[in-house]
Design a protein around this motif. Structure first.
Motif, PDB file in Angstrom:
ATOM      1  N   MET A 211       0.843  -1.193   0.000  1.00 26.33           N
ATOM      2  CA  MET A 211       0.000   0.000   0.000  1.00 26.33           C
ATOM      3  C   MET A 211       0.885   1.252   0.000  1.00 26.33           C
ATOM      4  O   MET A 211       0.557   2.265   0.619  1.00 26.33           O
ATOM      5  CB  MET A 211      -0.938  -0.030   1.209  1.00 26.33           C
ATOM      6  CG  MET A 211      -2.315   0.495   0.896  1.00 26.33           C
ATOM      7  SD  MET A 211      -3.537   0.125   2.194  1.00 26.33           S
ATOM      8  CE  MET A 211      -2.724   0.704   3.679  1.00 26.33           C
ATOM      9  N   LEU A 212       2.025   1.162  -0.714  1.00 23.43           N
ATOM     10  CA  LEU A 212       2.946   2.295  -0.832  1.00 23.43           C
ATOM     11  C   LEU A 212       2.978   2.880  -2.238  1.00 23.43           C
ATOM     12  O   LEU A 212       3.299   4.059  -2.400  1.00 23.43           O
ATOM     13  CB  LEU A 212       4.368   1.862  -0.444  1.00 23.43           C
ATOM     14  CG  LEU A 212       4.569   1.452   1.022  1.00 23.43           C
ATOM     15  CD1 LEU A 212       5.946   0.843   1.213  1.00 23.43           C
ATOM     16  CD2 LEU A 212       4.362   2.643   1.959  1.00 23.43           C
ATOM     17  N   CYS A 213       2.700   2.058  -3.244  1.00 24.15           N
ATOM     18  CA  CYS A 213       2.981   2.442  -4.635  1.00 24.15           C
ATOM     19  C   CYS A 213       1.723   2.827  -5.399  1.00 24.15           C
ATOM     20  O   CYS A 213       0.698   2.147  -5.330  1.00 24.15           O
ATOM     21  CB  CYS A 213       3.666   1.294  -5.359  1.00 24.15           C
ATOM     22  SG  CYS A 213       5.295   0.922  -4.699  1.00 24.15           S
ATOM     23  N   ALA A 214       1.849   3.877  -6.186  1.00 22.00           N
ATOM     24  CA  ALA A 214       0.803   4.305  -7.108  1.00 22.00           C
ATOM     25  C   ALA A 214       0.532   3.222  -8.136  1.00 22.00           C
ATOM     26  O   ALA A 214       1.409   2.407  -8.461  1.00 22.00           O
ATOM     27  CB  ALA A 214       1.239   5.585  -7.810  1.00 22.00           C
ATOM     28  N   ALA A 215      -0.659   3.230  -8.696  1.00 25.14           N
ATOM     29  CA  ALA A 215      -0.985   2.363  -9.829  1.00 25.14           C
ATOM     30  C   ALA A 215      -0.069   2.708 -11.000  1.00 25.14           C
ATOM     31  O   ALA A 215       0.281   3.872 -11.206  1.00 25.14           O
ATOM     32  CB  ALA A 215      -2.443   2.556 -10.224  1.00 25.14           C
ATOM     33  N   CYS A 216       0.300   1.689 -11.772  1.00 27.34           N
ATOM     34  CA  CYS A 216       1.031   1.980 -13.005  1.00 27.34           C
ATOM     35  C   CYS A 216       0.118   2.744 -13.956  1.00 27.34           C
ATOM     36  O   CYS A 216      -1.106   2.603 -13.911  1.00 27.34           O
ATOM     37  CB  CYS A 216       1.575   0.697 -13.631  1.00 27.34           C
ATOM     38  SG  CYS A 216       0.334  -0.539 -14.062  1.00 27.34           S
TER      39      CYS A 216
ATOM     40  N   ARG B  58       4.282   6.098 -16.180  1.00 29.21           N
ATOM     41  CA  ARG B  58       5.206   5.109 -15.602  1.00 29.21           C
ATOM     42  C   ARG B  58       5.861   4.292 -16.710  1.00 29.21           C
ATOM     43  O   ARG B  58       7.071   4.053 -16.690  1.00 29.21           O
ATOM     44  CB  ARG B  58       4.427   4.207 -14.644  1.00 29.21           C
ATOM     45  CG  ARG B  58       5.177   3.001 -14.080  1.00 29.21           C
ATOM     46  CD  ARG B  58       6.184   3.362 -13.036  1.00 29.21           C
ATOM     47  NE  ARG B  58       6.610   2.198 -12.268  1.00 29.21           N
ATOM     48  CZ  ARG B  58       7.858   2.010 -11.841  1.00 29.21           C
ATOM     49  NH1 ARG B  58       8.798   2.909 -12.086  1.00 29.21           N
ATOM     50  NH2 ARG B  58       8.169   0.941 -11.134  1.00 29.21           N
TER      51      ARG B  58
ATOM     52  N   LEU C  68       8.373   6.319 -18.676  1.00 33.37           N
ATOM     53  CA  LEU C  68       9.626   6.489 -17.930  1.00 33.37           C
ATOM     54  C   LEU C  68      10.449   5.201 -17.925  1.00 33.37           C
ATOM     55  O   LEU C  68      11.678   5.242 -17.835  1.00 33.37           O
ATOM     56  CB  LEU C  68       9.318   6.914 -16.485  1.00 33.37           C
ATOM     57  CG  LEU C  68       8.825   8.358 -16.326  1.00 33.37           C
ATOM     58  CD1 LEU C  68       8.131   8.551 -14.978  1.00 33.37           C
ATOM     59  CD2 LEU C  68       9.993   9.342 -16.461  1.00 33.37           C
TER      60      LEU C  68
ATOM     61  N   VAL D  11      10.405  -3.085   2.398  1.00 32.09           N
ATOM     62  CA  VAL D  11      10.942  -1.829   2.920  1.00 32.09           C
ATOM     63  C   VAL D  11      12.220  -2.160   3.671  1.00 32.09           C
ATOM     64  O   VAL D  11      12.199  -2.928   4.638  1.00 32.09           O
ATOM     65  CB  VAL D  11       9.941  -1.126   3.854  1.00 32.09           C
ATOM     66  CG1 VAL D  11      10.526   0.177   4.387  1.00 32.09           C
ATOM     67  CG2 VAL D  11       8.621  -0.864   3.131  1.00 32.09           C
TER      68      VAL D  11
ATOM     69  N   GLY E 132      14.527   3.134   4.675  1.00 31.47           N
ATOM     70  CA  GLY E 132      13.266   3.319   3.965  1.00 31.47           C
ATOM     71  C   GLY E 132      13.337   2.989   2.486  1.00 31.47           C
ATOM     72  O   GLY E 132      12.395   3.301   1.739  1.00 31.47           O
ATOM     73  N   ALA E 133      14.417   2.325   2.039  1.00 33.94           N
ATOM     74  CA  ALA E 133      14.501   1.934   0.627  1.00 33.94           C
ATOM     75  C   ALA E 133      13.433   0.898   0.316  1.00 33.94           C
ATOM     76  O   ALA E 133      13.165   0.006   1.127  1.00 33.94           O
ATOM     77  CB  ALA E 133      15.886   1.365   0.329  1.00 33.94           C
ATOM     78  N   ILE E 134      12.799   1.010  -0.844  1.00 32.47           N
ATOM     79  CA  ILE E 134      11.802   0.021  -1.249  1.00 32.47           C
ATOM     80  C   ILE E 134      12.281  -0.706  -2.500  1.00 32.47           C
ATOM     81  O   ILE E 134      13.042  -0.156  -3.300  1.00 32.47           O
ATOM     82  CB  ILE E 134      10.405   0.643  -1.469  1.00 32.47           C
ATOM     83  CG1 ILE E 134      10.407   1.698  -2.573  1.00 32.47           C
ATOM     84  CG2 ILE E 134       9.873   1.232  -0.179  1.00 32.47           C
ATOM     85  CD1 ILE E 134       9.014   2.268  -2.873  1.00 32.47           C
TER      86      ILE E 134
ATOM     87  N   TRP F 247      11.243  -3.884  -5.677  1.00 36.05           N
ATOM     88  CA  TRP F 247      10.167  -4.445  -6.506  1.00 36.05           C
ATOM     89  C   TRP F 247      10.472  -5.913  -6.742  1.00 36.05           C
ATOM     90  O   TRP F 247      11.352  -6.249  -7.537  1.00 36.05           O
ATOM     91  CB  TRP F 247      10.077  -3.692  -7.845  1.00 36.05           C
ATOM     92  CG  TRP F 247       9.339  -2.391  -7.737  1.00 36.05           C
ATOM     93  CD1 TRP F 247       8.038  -2.159  -8.089  1.00 36.05           C
ATOM     94  CD2 TRP F 247       9.827  -1.132  -7.245  1.00 36.05           C
ATOM     95  NE1 TRP F 247       7.692  -0.848  -7.829  1.00 36.05           N
ATOM     96  CE2 TRP F 247       8.764  -0.199  -7.315  1.00 36.05           C
ATOM     97  CE3 TRP F 247      11.061  -0.695  -6.723  1.00 36.05           C
ATOM     98  CZ2 TRP F 247       8.901   1.125  -6.899  1.00 36.05           C
ATOM     99  CZ3 TRP F 247      11.190   0.617  -6.309  1.00 36.05           C
ATOM    100  CH2 TRP F 247      10.120   1.507  -6.405  1.00 36.05           C
TER     101      TRP F 247
END
Lengths: 200, 200
Positions: free
Chosen positions: A92-97, A101, A104, A144, A148-150, A152
Motif C-alpha cells: 500500500m505504498l505504490c501508485a498504480a502503473c 510510468r 519512464l 521496505v 526506507g529503501a523500497i 520491486w
C-alpha cells in the motif's frame, strides 16, 4: 446471478463490480505470481474511496492485518480484510502503473496500465473522470529496507492463493490484473485474476 | 516584496504562497518540535499536485534524500529537496489531520486541522473545492518498525532547523503548522512555522 458469482479479470485488464454492505469478494490469483490492484469507491459518492494514507493511520501499520479494516478518505470503514490464504505480502505504498510510468520505463507506444484499467472499468458503470486513488496492491511484494529503501520483487503467491474482503458499505470494487512486465512484480508474465462474489 | 520574503504561519494555521520555477522556499521550525504539513500544486492546474504514492516510486524509498525530487500525480518533478538542516526525519505515510481524525481521537467540538488549514489557504488564492493530497509532513517522526508497525513520536527538530525546497515548475505551496495536540507529534504544544521565500 449465481452465488457465489465469478468474474474473470483477463490478464492486463480491469473489471468493476457492485457490492452491497455485507457482501464479500474473494480475489484469487489462479496461477500465482500475479498482482491485483484493488480500488473501492462508495457507491453513492465515488469521491469517497478506500485511502491508503488514511488506512495506515487507522490501523497503525503499513497494511491491515486479517480482521482489520481499510477506511476511506473520510476515515469510514469500507472493507474488512476477512481472510488471506496467501503469504500475506501486500503493498500500500505504490501508485498504480499509468502511461507516464511506462514511458519512464522506456516502453514504446501504448502499454496497458492499472490506471487505464480502472478508468475503463469505472466508465463501464457510468463513472467517468474519477479521481485515481492509491490502490490496495494485493500480492505485491515491495519490501521496505534500510533507510526506507523500497524494492520491486515478484509476487510470492502460489496458484489459487486469495484474499477475501467484506464490504462495510455499498461500494464499487475495481480490480486490475496488473499488466506490469518491465519490472518483475508479476514474475515476468502478467496473468488473469479471478473474483468470487458472495452476497452477504 | 523583499528577497528573501518571510511569511509566518501562525500556530495551528495555514498559509499558501505562489512560487515560480526556480524559486526556493525554506520551511523553518523556529522553536523546534513542530511538524509542518506541506502541499504543492501546479499553478496552472491544481488537479496536479505533489503525490506521495508517485514520489515513493520515483525515488525508490519512503522519503526523498537531499538532492532528490518530489513528483506529481502525473510523475513530473515539482519540488527538489535542496537542503535539510534538521535531523532528516520526515513523514510521507500519514494523511493530514482532519475533523474526522479529531472526532475519532475524542476531541469535543471544532478542532483546527491541517486539512481545513489547506482548504482555507487555497481558497484565499481563489482555489475552492480542491482534492486533498497526501501531505509532505516535514519534521514528523513516524518510525516504521517490525511488521510495518508505525508510531507517532515527537518531532526531533531543534529551534531553527529547516528544509529548503526548490520549485521545479510554477506552483502554489501550502504549509500548515500542524495543530495536532492529542498525539505527541508536536511535542504537546503546536507552535508556528516560518517560511523564507527566495526568488530564483
Amino acid at each position: 446471478m449465481p452465488d457465489p458469482a465469478t468474474v474473470t479479470v483477463p490478464a492486463r485488464e480491469g473489471r468493476a463490480v457492485e457490492l452491497r454492505r455485507g457482501d464479500r469478494i474473494r480475489v484469487i490469483d489462479p496461477r500465482g505470481g500475479q498482482v491485483a490492484d484493488v480500488f473501492a469507491f462508495c457507491a453513492d459518492d465515488v469521491s469517497e474511496y478506500a485511502s491508503a494514507q488514511h488506512t495506515r493511520v487507522w490501523v497503525g501499520k503499513l497494511f491491515p492485518a486479517v480482521g482489520e479494516q481499510f477506511v476511506t478518505n473520510h476515515r469510514r470503514p469500507i472493507l474488512t480484510l476477512e481472510e488471506d490464504t496467501s503469504p500475506g505480502i501486500h503493498d500500500m505504498l505504490c501508485a498504480a502503473c499509468d502511461p507516464a510510468r511506462y514511458a519512464l520505463l522506456g516502453a514504446e507506444g501504448w502499454h496497458a496500465s492499472c490506471e487505464e484499467n480502472l478508468q475503463k472499468a469505472m466508465a463501464a458503470l457510468g463513472h467517468e473522470g474519477i479521481v485515481i486513488p492509491q490502490p490496495i496492491n494485493l500480492f505485491m511484494n515491495i519490501p521496505v529496507g534500510e533507510g526506507g529503501a523500497i524494492g520491486w520483487e515478484p509476487a510470492p503467491t502460489a496458484a489459487g492463493d486469495s484474499v477475501t474482503l467484506r464490504a462495510e458499505m455499498d461500494i464499487i470494487v475495481a480490480v486490475s490484473a496488473c499488466p506490469q512486465d518491465l519490472v518483475p512484480i508479476n514474475s515476468g508474465d502478467p496473468t488473469e485474476i479471478e473474483l468470487e462474489i458472495s452476497r452477504g
